[in-house]
Design an enzyme around this catalytic site. Structure first.
Site, PDB file in Angstrom:
ATOM      1  N   ASP A 132       0.535  -1.212   0.108  1.00  0.00           N
ATOM      2  CA  ASP A 132       0.118  -0.117   0.033  1.00  0.00           C
ATOM      3  C   ASP A 132       0.887   1.160  -0.059  1.00  0.00           C
ATOM      4  OD1 ASP A 132      -2.358   1.662   0.335  1.00  0.00           O
ATOM      5  OD2 ASP A 132      -1.665   1.919   2.642  1.00  0.00           O
ATOM      6  N   ASP A 175      -1.878  -0.876   5.878  1.00  0.00           N
ATOM      7  CA  ASP A 175      -2.082  -0.354   7.117  1.00  0.00           C
ATOM      8  C   ASP A 175      -3.727  -0.339   7.438  1.00  0.00           C
ATOM      9  OD1 ASP A 175      -2.262   1.970   5.395  1.00  0.00           O
ATOM     10  OD2 ASP A 175      -2.136   3.203   7.063  1.00  0.00           O
ATOM     11  N   ASP A 228       0.015   5.180   1.070  1.00  0.00           N
ATOM     12  CA  ASP A 228      -0.472   5.993   2.080  1.00  0.00           C
ATOM     13  C   ASP A 228      -0.300   5.168   3.446  1.00  0.00           C
ATOM     14  OD1 ASP A 228      -1.580   9.038   0.888  1.00  0.00           O
ATOM     15  OD2 ASP A 228      -1.759   7.022  -0.369  1.00  0.00           O
TER      16      ASP A 228
END
Length: 216
Positions: free
Chosen positions: A9, A168, A11
């Protein structure tokens, strides 16, 4: 499982983009005579992009009448300051270097639109090294749909069950499981404001990027 590729991922996992996203949100709040929100609060929803931040800052949801205009204003402000304070998380440069040294292909799969992903990966020195960069508008689907991850696997020519995906957000885990990719949760990331990451369905959680090397 022999790991043949690593997907990330963006960000909250590879890059700490919250300062510049937060600047755009706080600029909107100042224009409306509202107080600044602390970066610690902004980080908790930064992975959700404009949708999450506008809900945090103005209690706006996508079906609200003011949402489209506020979203466009937010994105315009963000474009003006897309990489002022954004940086790679500590440990990410060393992790990527280790993957390069071991000839393990890696790529980025994000819900962030390409108009932001492309300049950011260039400015952060990632674009020429990544074996794929799949943005949120590249496939017609966004996470938690599995197609972005499957598209990345096709692009780097590795079967999903030989890939791991570090993220996250609960959507990262959901997309991984649906695609047949092994999910790993980055506990150093933003993590959202919902259920704790231990309940997301991933069997592996790491505190620091270097911990990912245990699974290579």
């Amino acid at each position: 499982m022999a790991v043949k590729a690593v997907l990330f991922d963006f960000d909250g996992t590879v890059a700490d983009t919250a300062p510049d996203l937060g600047h755009a949100l706080n600029r909107q709040r100042l224009a409306r005579n509202q107080s600044l929100l602390p970066i610690e609060l902004i980080r908790t929803v930064a992975s959700a992009g404009a949708r999450g931040l506008l809900e945090l800052g103005f209690d706006l949801k996508p079906n609200d009448a003011d949402y489209p205009a506020m979203r466009e204003e937010f994105l315009s402000f963000y474009t003006e300051r897309i990489c002022q304070d954004t940086c790679l998380f500590p440990g990410i440069p060393e992790l990527l270097e280790q993957l390069d040294n071991q000839a393990i292909p890696w790529g980025i799969v994000t819900n962030k639109p390409a108009r932001f992903t492309q300049p950011l990966t260039h400015l952060l020195g990632l674009h020429h090294r990544a074996h794929c960069v799949i943005s949120g508008d590249d496939t017609g689907y966004t996470k938690p749909h599995p197609e972005p991850l499957l598209a990345a696997c096709r692009q780097i020519k590795v079967m999903p069950d030989h890939c791991i995906y570090l993220g996250d957000d609960i959507r990262d885990v959901q997309a991984s499981l649906a695609a047949g990719v092994k999910p790993i949760v980055a506990l150093y990331g933003y993590l959202g404001r919902g259920d704790p990451p231990e309940t997301w369905g991933a069997s592996e959680l790491i505190d620091h990027p270097r911990d990912l090397l245990r699974y290579i």
